[in-house]
Design a protein around this motif. Structure first.
Motif, mmCIF file in Angstrom:
data_model
loop_
_atom_site.group_PDB
_atom_site.id
_atom_site.type_symbol
_atom_site.label_atom_id
_atom_site.label_comp_id
_atom_site.label_asym_id
_atom_site.label_seq_id
_atom_site.Cartn_x
_atom_site.Cartn_y
_atom_site.Cartn_z
ATOM 1 N N HIS A 63 45.877 -22.268 38.522
ATOM 2 C CA HIS A 63 44.977 -21.740 37.482
ATOM 3 C C HIS A 63 45.327 -20.291 37.174
ATOM 4 C CE1 HIS A 63 40.580 -21.116 35.942
ATOM 5 N NE2 HIS A 63 41.487 -20.577 35.146
ATOM 6 N N HIS A 65 46.455 -17.536 33.594
ATOM 7 C CA HIS A 65 46.644 -17.397 32.146
ATOM 8 C C HIS A 65 47.792 -16.432 31.904
ATOM 9 C CE1 HIS A 65 43.002 -19.679 31.463
ATOM 10 N NE2 HIS A 65 42.477 -18.990 32.464
ATOM 11 N N LYS A 185 41.757 -29.720 30.192
ATOM 12 C CA LYS A 185 40.854 -28.589 30.420
ATOM 13 C C LYS A 185 39.599 -28.794 29.590
ATOM 14 C CE LYS A 185 39.704 -24.498 31.955
ATOM 15 N NZ LYS A 185 40.633 -23.431 32.256
ATOM 16 N N HIS A 288 37.155 -21.345 38.774
ATOM 17 C CA HIS A 288 36.495 -20.056 39.094
ATOM 18 C C HIS A 288 35.024 -20.198 39.501
ATOM 19 C CE1 HIS A 288 35.591 -20.709 34.865
ATOM 20 N NE2 HIS A 288 36.791 -20.356 34.498
ATOM 21 N N ASP A 402 41.582 -16.333 38.736
ATOM 22 C CA ASP A 402 41.507 -16.735 37.335
ATOM 23 C C ASP A 402 42.276 -15.686 36.522
ATOM 24 O OD1 ASP A 402 40.874 -17.931 34.945
ATOM 25 O OD2 ASP A 402 38.801 -17.222 34.896
ATOM 26 N N ASN A 405 41.267 -12.773 34.607
ATOM 27 C CA ASN A 405 39.826 -12.594 34.387
ATOM 28 C C ASN A 405 39.118 -11.855 35.529
ATOM 29 O OD1 ASN A 405 38.833 -14.128 31.830
ATOM 30 N ND2 ASN A 405 40.405 -15.444 32.722
HETATM 31 ZN ZN ZN Z 1 40.771 -19.521 33.510
#
Ligand code: ZN
Length: 585
Positions: A63, A65, A185, A288, A402, A405
């Motif tokens: 996981h 980004h 997702k 998350h 994450d 994030n």
């Molecule tokens: Zn995410």
């Protein structure tokens, strides 16, 4: 070309084979782990002496980004991210900049120097799939795959509302193939659609505008379709109400929805021989947990409710989570959950971007700084660690931030060290706002994870969860020759006295070996190994697909691009590696 390598005398941690620190040799030939090398092969082999060191399979991030439109928006939105953080070019590497949203080259190098060899981009909007693959094409060092955002897709909502599960399944299969993505997702189901009207949904049984479908119906439908098709991984769920005080109740209710759905993994692959069952046994993968376990009713009485959720996870067998840990400092929040990013932007008063990806999904981006002096951020730090320490079974937990994030992936070494060292946690408690201790249970937790546990939550569990354990997350014969060697002597490890040392050692692996090639050594990039992009090539009934495509083609008059330009051709992918799914059709 993949080399022949012998890694000698290391302490091996390979949970899928129940190997816990045994002194062993690992041999790699033609990119794969082999039982041994012949005398002739040994003559040409590169020998790496791992005496007194820790040997694990290459890290697997299930996981993160790091590719696609919203990641690029993050880069554009914060030039300040690049001023202080850069990496000069070398004779074999590109230069790069950026701390929370690094440039594509840097992402690969930084992952490799930490010992990671595989990463999954956790949110690919269908119409942005080409862009996402183009960025993945440019990220060196890593095998990759992407999860297709489907929780608010117009066709999905329509078919699920009509109760036409076969058509919904045909659509998912076609979309995965069309966009060369790996798993499903689901972000704020039903709510992101409402965000198009400046609204959200607040409970699992609230219907959204026009489609009149509820989050519960979408979660039910997607998880059913996922297992009907035998997709390699469970549905990756970002639950409703994320980031709002009290959201833990929605999370718990959401996790209960697929409790009766039977996991089914119908993949045409050759499994490496492991002692522990490497196949999927979960029907939901919650992302998350930290962001999904906010307690209280407002920011004034905000508290951690992680324990409420982890008690549930401990009592069930169908849930796996990743943590979304918060290591403090700079972050860039980016998610398909537009309304939740809007709420963060209102709180911070800073930069914010929002995007609606036509009929399919949306996203938002907002730079964020987690401060040790801030009461809520301090509780979030504790919550990210509770998420991993309060669940008894490491086969149900995956360590993430994450990225970016909760914080950048380059801070994984800090999270791993907090998990292993109560002394390090206590030092941090002394520096942060007292809410961290008062409003979470972390202060009362004395559990310290072992290197075996760390290998589980950063290698074995993400590989098993994602249906990648036939190649990744283990050192079984037949697995990919991806190996991390950390300069950590498990027999002399003192997590109380020398935790700072441990952070550095996790940050710069002694060796990262990918497909038998030495990719990184002590923070230096040594070679640019071959990479692959995995996607699910799912078969469905041809008639069902034909009927479904009539609907899709009809609606394409509302899209800004033509139906012929919609698919992502294989040429956008590095070494496209389809996984055959649902083969009996
Ligand atoms: Zn995410």
């Amino acid at each position: 070309m993949a080399a022949t390598i012998a890694i000698k005398n290391g302490h091996v941690f390979d949970p899928l084979n129940e190997i816990n620190g045994d002194i062993m040799d690992i041999y790699i030939k033609d990119g794969k782990v082999v039982p041994e090398l012949s005398d002739a092969e040994m003559k040409d082999a590169k020998v790496v002496d791992a005496t007194g060191k820790t040997v694990m399979p290459g890290g697997v991030d299930s996981h993160t980004h790091i590719a696609g439109a919203k990641v690029n928006s993050g880069r554009l939105m914060r030039p300040e991210d690049s001023y202080k953080w850069n990496r000069p070019k070398t004779s074999i590497t590109h230069g790069g900049t950026g701390e929370t949203v690094p440039s594509v080259y840097l992402e690969g190098y930084e992952y490799a120097q930490m010992g990671y060899t595989t990463a999954f981009e956790a949110a690919v909007p269908p119409m942005e799939a080409r862009h996402t693959h183009e960025e993945m094409h440019s990220i060196p060092m890593l095998d990759m795959g992407g999860y297709l955002v489907l929780g608010n897709n117009w066709f999905m909502m329509r078919y699920l509302k009509e109760g036409d599960i076969d058509k919904a399944a045909a659509y998912v299969a076609w979309m995965m193939r069309t966009h060369k993505t790996y798993g499903i997702k689901c972000v704020n189901p039903a709510g992101v659609e409402n965000w198009g009207w400046g609204k959200n949904v607040e409970s699992l049984d609230e219907t959204n505008i026009h489609f009149e479908i509820t989050p519960r119906e979408i979660i039910e439908g997607l998880t059913e379709v996922n297992e009907m098709l035998g997709i390699p991984m469970p549905v990756h769920l970002h639950a409703n109400n994320l980031g709002h005080p009290g959201c833990y109740e929605t999370t718990k209710e959401s996790l209960a929805i697929p409790s009766k759905v039977k996991p089914n993994q119908d993949m045409g692959v050759e499994w490496a021989e492991t002692k522990f069952d490497p196949t999927k046994d979960k029907s939901i993968y919650l992302t998350h947990l930290q962001f999904n376990a906010f307690g209280g009713t407002s920011w004034r009485d905000f508290e951690s409710s992680v324990k409420d959720v982890t008690d549930y996870v401990n009592s069930q067998d169908h849930v796996v989570i990743d943590s979304g840990s918060v290591p403090f400092g700079e972050a860039t929040c980016m998610t398909g959950d537009g309304p939740s990013i809007h709420d963060i932007a209102v709180l911070t008063g800073g930069k914010w971007s929002n995007c609606d990806v036509e009929l399919e999904c949306g996203s938002g981006v907002c730079p964020f700084t987690y401060l040790k002096s801030n009461p809520v951020h301090s509780v979030q730090w504790a919550m990210g660690l509770e998420s991993l320490l309060l669940i008894d079974d490491p086969w149900k937990t995956i360590m993430t931030t994450d990225n970016p994030n909760g914080g950048p992936f380059t801070k994984y070494p800090n999270v791993m060290t907090w998990l292993m060292s109560e002394a390090y946690r206590n030092e941090t408690f002394s520096e942060v706002h007292k809410w961290a201790n008062d409003r979470s249970t972390l202060g009362g937790v004395s559990r310290e994870l072992s290197l075996y546990d760390i290998a589980t939550i950063t290698r074995a569990t993400p590989a098993k969860t994602n249906g990648m354990a036939h190649r990744k997350g283990s050192l079984a014969v037949g697995a990919d020759g991806d190996v991390t060697i950390y300069d950590i002597d498990p027999t002399k490890l003192d997590v109380t006295a020398s935790y700072n040392d441990l952070i550095t050692k996790f940050r710069y692996a002694d060796y990262t070996i990918k497909g038998g090639e030495i990719a990184a050594h002590n923070g230096e990039i040594m070679s640019i190994p071959e990479r692959r992009t995995y996607y699910s090539d799912i078969k469905v009934d041809a008639n069902e697909e034909k009927k479904m495509l009539e609907d899709v083609k009809d609606w394409f008059r509302y899209y800004t691009l033509g139906f012929e330009n919609y698919p992502t051709p294989e040429k956008y992918l590095v070494n496209p590696t389809p996984i055959n799914v649902n083969m009996e059709k």
